[in-house]
Design an enzyme around this catalytic site. Sequence first.
Site, PDB file in Angstrom:
ATOM      1  N   HIS A  89      -5.508   5.140  -0.477  1.00 17.04           N
ATOM      2  CA  HIS A  89      -6.912   5.216  -0.076  1.00 17.04           C
ATOM      3  C   HIS A  89      -7.178   6.413   0.845  1.00 17.04           C
ATOM      4  CE1 HIS A  89      -6.745   0.802  -1.109  1.00 17.04           C
ATOM      5  NE2 HIS A  89      -7.758   1.223  -1.825  1.00 17.04           N
ATOM      6  N   GLY A  90      -8.411   6.863   0.851  1.00 16.08           N
ATOM      7  CA  GLY A  90      -8.825   7.876   1.817  1.00 16.08           C
ATOM      8  C   GLY A  90      -8.661   9.301   1.318  1.00 16.08           C
TER       9      GLY A  90
ATOM     10  N   ASP B 191      -6.891  -9.473  -3.177  1.00 16.24           N
ATOM     11  CA  ASP B 191      -5.818  -8.515  -2.902  1.00 16.24           C
ATOM     12  C   ASP B 191      -4.707  -9.206  -2.119  1.00 16.24           C
ATOM     13  OD1 ASP B 191      -4.118  -6.522  -2.221  1.00 16.24           O
ATOM     14  OD2 ASP B 191      -5.608  -5.232  -1.263  1.00 16.24           O
TER      15      ASP B 191
ATOM     16  N   ASP C 227     -14.573  -5.884  -3.531  1.00 15.97           N
ATOM     17  CA  ASP C 227     -13.421  -4.983  -3.432  1.00 15.97           C
ATOM     18  C   ASP C 227     -12.481  -5.486  -2.333  1.00 15.97           C
ATOM     19  OD1 ASP C 227     -11.971  -2.656  -4.002  1.00 15.97           O
ATOM     20  OD2 ASP C 227     -13.049  -1.473  -2.497  1.00 15.97           O
TER      21      ASP C 227
ATOM     22  N   GLU D  44      -3.922  -7.564  -7.290  1.00 17.26           N
ATOM     23  CA  GLU D  44      -3.147  -6.340  -7.051  1.00 17.26           C
ATOM     24  C   GLU D  44      -1.677  -6.671  -6.852  1.00 17.26           C
ATOM     25  OE1 GLU D  44      -4.895  -3.330  -4.599  1.00 17.26           O
ATOM     26  OE2 GLU D  44      -2.961  -2.631  -3.840  1.00 17.26           O
TER      27      GLU D  44
ATOM     28  N   HIS E  49      -6.753   2.111  -7.815  1.00 16.54           N
ATOM     29  CA  HIS E  49      -7.398   2.265  -6.502  1.00 16.54           C
ATOM     30  C   HIS E  49      -7.040   3.637  -5.953  1.00 16.54           C
ATOM     31  CE1 HIS E  49      -8.828  -1.887  -5.382  1.00 16.54           C
ATOM     32  NE2 HIS E  49      -8.270  -2.077  -6.569  1.00 16.54           N
ATOM     33  N   GLY E  50      -7.779   4.034  -4.929  1.00 19.82           N
ATOM     34  CA  GLY E  50      -7.464   5.309  -4.275  1.00 19.82           C
ATOM     35  C   GLY E  50      -7.562   6.479  -5.238  1.00 19.82           C
ATOM     36  N   ALA E  51      -8.605   6.481  -6.083  1.00 17.70           N
ATOM     37  CA  ALA E  51      -8.665   7.450  -7.182  1.00 17.70           C
ATOM     38  C   ALA E  51      -9.628   8.610  -6.929  1.00 17.70           C
ATOM     39  CB  ALA E  51      -9.030   6.724  -8.475  1.00 17.70           C
ATOM     40  N   SER E  52     -10.051   8.782  -5.692  1.00 18.34           N
ATOM     41  CA  SER E  52     -10.927   9.927  -5.400  1.00 18.34           C
ATOM     42  C   SER E  52     -10.140  11.232  -5.545  1.00 18.34           C
ATOM     43  CB  SER E  52     -11.491   9.828  -3.976  1.00 18.34           C
ATOM     44  OG  SER E  52     -12.603   8.949  -3.959  1.00 18.34           O
TER      45      SER E  52
HETATM   46  P1  13P Z   1     -10.672   6.285  -2.500  1.00 22.31           P
HETATM   47  O1  13P Z   1     -10.460   6.198  -1.038  1.00 22.31           O
HETATM   48  O2  13P Z   1      -9.678   7.193  -3.145  1.00 22.31           O
HETATM   49  O3  13P Z   1     -12.070   6.662  -2.857  1.00 22.31           O
HETATM   50  O4  13P Z   1     -10.389   4.828  -3.114  1.00 22.31           O
HETATM   51  C1  13P Z   1     -11.355   3.818  -3.051  1.00 22.31           C
HETATM   52  C2  13P Z   1     -10.826   2.480  -3.417  1.00 22.31           C
HETATM   53  O5  13P Z   1      -9.739   2.313  -3.919  1.00 22.31           O
HETATM   54  C3  13P Z   1     -11.691   1.315  -3.143  1.00 22.31           C
HETATM   55  O6  13P Z   1     -11.061   0.108  -3.438  1.00 22.31           O
HETATM   56  O1  G3H Z   2     -10.544   0.588  -0.404  1.00 15.25           O
HETATM   57  C1  G3H Z   2     -11.340   0.722   0.509  1.00 15.25           C
HETATM   58  C2  G3H Z   2     -12.707   1.197   0.245  1.00 15.25           C
HETATM   59  O2  G3H Z   2     -12.760   2.617   0.336  1.00 15.25           O
HETATM   60  C3  G3H Z   2     -13.680   0.535   1.161  1.00 15.25           C
HETATM   61  O3  G3H Z   2     -13.540   1.020   2.455  1.00 15.25           O
HETATM   62  O4  G3H Z   2     -13.223  -1.004   3.869  1.00 15.25           O
HETATM   63  O5  G3H Z   2     -14.135   1.164   4.819  1.00 15.25           O
HETATM   64  O6  G3H Z   2     -15.526  -0.248   3.295  1.00 15.25           O
HETATM   65  P1  G3H Z   2     -14.134   0.165   3.683  1.00 15.25           P
HETATM   66 ZN    ZN Z   3      -8.967   0.077  -3.061  1.00 12.45          ZN
END
Ligand code: 13P
Ligand code: G3H
Ligand code: ZN
Length: 309
Positions: free
Chosen positions: A180-181, A104, A82, A134, A211-214
């Site tokens: 993210h986050g 990336d 990732d 990306e 990405h960032g799909a939580s």
């Molecule tokens: P979240 O922070 O939304 O879970 O996204 C994770 C992510 O994109 C990891 O590459």
């Molecule tokens: O996109 C980022 C992921 O949530 C991974 O996070 O770099 O803290 O392991 P990290």
């Molecule tokens: Zn990501």
Amino acid sequence: MALVSTKEMFAKALNEDYAIGAFNVNNMEIIQGIVDAAQTENAPLILQVSAGARKYAKPAYLTKLVEAAIIDTGVDVALHLDHGEDFDICKKCVDDGFTSVMIDGSKHPFEENIALTKEVVDYAHAHGVVVEAELGKLAGVEDNIKVDARSATFTDPDEAAEFVERTGVDSLAIAIGTSHGAYKFKGEPYLDFERLKKIHALIPDTPLVLHGASSVLKEFVDRCNEYGGQIPGAQGVPEDMIREAAKYGICKVNIDTDLRLAMTAEIRRVFAENPAEFDPRKYLGPGRDAITRMVQHKIRNVLNCSGKK
Ligand code: 13P
Ligand code: G3H
Ligand code: ZN
């Protein structure tokens, strides 16, 4: 049972309008929790390792733990890097047996992103490994930029088509409003679906990645806070938006924050109810079960990939 490529799983997902979860892993309990859910649901699965996770766990541990999970359960897993930031980390992961890597280059200008991505694609393809790249920037609300300025960082559809053509990349992560986050939107959640539809129409055979799909469900934030956490007003991507995105080429949905919240809420509960507890198995075990429940929920109710293995 094996480490597998994402090629076939993406082709099927693209055809049938569902998405596959790419879950971030950092330790044994997280890996076991996710793999158990995929086994129960008979779902395709991507486990992804960030540079931070590689550093935290040390590279050999995560690959060996994933191999152990495959032996234990018989589940097929695509093992993915990732956010690889340069050629070197992508090469290391290819050499370590990953079946997929992400380069990336989104922070670089267009031509540099193309050159870097192409270099990784050439090496990875020569070793039978697929590549995600990306284009566009996932600005966070914490970057404090207005919606107009933010959308200027979104992926340009024509550039996306040119990028895929010139790099030969296997899948493309795009920016349409997620970040993210746990803090994704200041006001109403907004994803640029018109832009997504244009990108998908121009490159219909390219699997797209969100990405960032939580979804940062309130229930989990509240539970963390109920048991002593202090997580302020978090906000994620509504689950119906993820379901909608899967209709327009989004095949891979990246989820990390939701796992962190689910595991932490459960561990906080154990400590709140048993302040004298100090056996790690007694809190990491329930944390692992919470991961399994979260991933099963995603597979069944959000990604729609239950039974699609
Ligand atoms: P979240 O922070 O939304 O879970 O996204 C994770 C992510 O994109 C990891 O590459
Ligand atoms: O996109 C980022 C992921 O949530 C991974 O996070 O770099 O803290 O392991 P990290
Ligand atoms: Zn990501």
